[in-house]
Design a protein around this motif. Sequence first.
Motif, PDB file in Angstrom:
ATOM      1  N   GLN A  64     -46.422  82.902  71.919  1.00 22.99           N
ATOM      2  CA  GLN A  64     -46.737  83.927  70.939  1.00 22.99           C
ATOM      3  C   GLN A  64     -47.648  83.324  69.884  1.00 22.99           C
ATOM      4  O   GLN A  64     -47.624  82.112  69.644  1.00 22.99           O
ATOM      5  N   SER A  67     -48.289  85.970  63.402  1.00 24.39           N
ATOM      6  CA  SER A  67     -48.686  87.264  62.865  1.00 24.39           C
ATOM      7  C   SER A  67     -49.503  87.051  61.597  1.00 24.39           C
ATOM      8  O   SER A  67     -49.700  85.916  61.143  1.00 24.39           O
ATOM      9  N   TYR A  72     -43.893  83.717  63.317  1.00 26.85           N
ATOM     10  CA  TYR A  72     -43.709  84.109  64.712  1.00 26.85           C
ATOM     11  C   TYR A  72     -42.595  85.158  64.766  1.00 26.85           C
ATOM     12  O   TYR A  72     -41.447  84.860  64.456  1.00 26.85           O
ATOM     13  N   HIS A  73     -42.942  86.370  65.166  1.00 25.50           N
ATOM     14  CA  HIS A  73     -41.989  87.477  65.123  1.00 25.50           C
ATOM     15  C   HIS A  73     -41.349  87.790  66.472  1.00 25.50           C
ATOM     16  O   HIS A  73     -40.549  88.713  66.573  1.00 25.50           O
ATOM     17  N   TYR A  74     -41.699  87.063  67.527  1.00 26.35           N
ATOM     18  CA  TYR A  74     -41.116  87.281  68.854  1.00 26.35           C
ATOM     19  C   TYR A  74     -41.360  88.711  69.349  1.00 26.35           C
ATOM     20  O   TYR A  74     -40.526  89.290  70.024  1.00 26.35           O
ATOM     21  N   LEU A  75     -42.513  89.285  69.019  1.00 32.65           N
ATOM     22  CA  LEU A  75     -42.813  90.648  69.430  1.00 32.65           C
ATOM     23  C   LEU A  75     -43.772  90.703  70.614  1.00 32.65           C
ATOM     24  O   LEU A  75     -43.579  91.484  71.530  1.00 32.65           O
ATOM     25  N   GLY A  76     -44.833  89.900  70.585  1.00 27.15           N
ATOM     26  CA  GLY A  76     -45.814  89.923  71.664  1.00 27.15           C
ATOM     27  C   GLY A  76     -46.048  88.537  72.230  1.00 27.15           C
ATOM     28  O   GLY A  76     -46.090  87.554  71.481  1.00 27.15           O
ATOM     29  N   GLU A 185     -40.214  98.457  65.732  1.00 24.72           N
ATOM     30  CA  GLU A 185     -40.734  97.098  65.702  1.00 24.72           C
ATOM     31  C   GLU A 185     -39.740  96.078  66.249  1.00 24.72           C
ATOM     32  O   GLU A 185     -39.984  94.881  66.193  1.00 24.72           O
ATOM     33  N   ASN A 186     -38.612  96.570  66.765  1.00 30.40           N
ATOM     34  CA  ASN A 186     -37.597  95.697  67.354  1.00 30.40           C
ATOM     35  C   ASN A 186     -37.097  94.652  66.357  1.00 30.40           C
ATOM     36  O   ASN A 186     -36.917  93.481  66.695  1.00 30.40           O
ATOM     37  N   ARG A 187     -36.857  95.101  65.132  1.00 32.35           N
ATOM     38  CA  ARG A 187     -36.365  94.193  64.095  1.00 32.35           C
ATOM     39  C   ARG A 187     -34.912  94.518  63.770  1.00 32.35           C
ATOM     40  O   ARG A 187     -34.501  94.480  62.614  1.00 32.35           O
ATOM     41  N   ASP A 190     -33.012  91.442  62.135  1.00 33.17           N
ATOM     42  CA  ASP A 190     -33.713  90.658  61.119  1.00 33.17           C
ATOM     43  C   ASP A 190     -33.308  91.048  59.698  1.00 33.17           C
ATOM     44  O   ASP A 190     -32.900  92.185  59.438  1.00 33.17           O
TER      45      ASP A 190
END
Length: 284
Positions: A64, A67, A72-76, A185-187, A190
């Motif tokens: 990844q 952002s 690093y948000h572990y999204l993409g 946002e799949n948070r 968090d």
Amino acid sequence: MSLFDLSGQDTIDTIPFPTEKDGLASYIRHRKPVLLSGVSEALPFTRGWNYDYFRQSLKSIRIQRKSADGIYHYLGFERIPMPDFDEVMETTHNGYALEPLKGRGVSEDLPGDLSVSLPGFVPESGFRVSNLYIGPGQNTSLLHYDETHSLLMMLEGRKRFILFSPEQSGSMYPYSPFSLRALLENRVVDSRVDCQNPDFSLYPKLKHAKGVTGWLEEGQALFIPAGTWHFIEAEGRNVSVNYFWLQNRLSDWMQQPLLNFWIKRRAIDVLDQLRKVKHKLSAA
């Protein structure tokens, strides 16, 4: 004032890496974190697992990028050849690898001789995934919790951590279970807190939280119980492998933050069903 300044008087135990089935039973039952020493002795397949080993063994790796906020948000994720990742590690440092080694999402590119076994205390029925993490240094996580238990094993480098018990969820400022933005946002696990620059005027309860801090050194593992809030920061180049497994009791799901997680997951399931319906209508 940094997040690490919120350390309380509690310390974390360090015990030999247990090999028996009930080796972590007391810590799991009381949802108490613990450091385990002697990873390579307990799990011999990890001997020699460092950056050089994976650089030579893997053809490609899933990474990844940072952002806009530098996190690093572990999204993409994107999959790149290992030589390209090696260049990232040596130059730009704009990349953090997360490669599933066992369980969900394992790539066909993994070499066949890369064998990962479960520790004796991780039940096969509850096991979810084992991930490889590789970072160039100064990489951080978000302040978050996991719905599963986690065991993070340090194979190269060191990481600093601070943990907050589930009982302090009210001071962690999680996203609301009814926040559509957080769901999209799949948070769902968090905190809203900026860990690099925590704003205690915006989040006043956070200042009164009491965490447990320490260093995860090479050859050690950190057990993080489900629902435990944690923030982790790497010092330099680092290689680690973890295990996620589900072993929660009903009473755990009835308490925060896991109760919120259960509500959020149901909301996400509803959104997924709505997306499927919309797709079918569009196709029709």
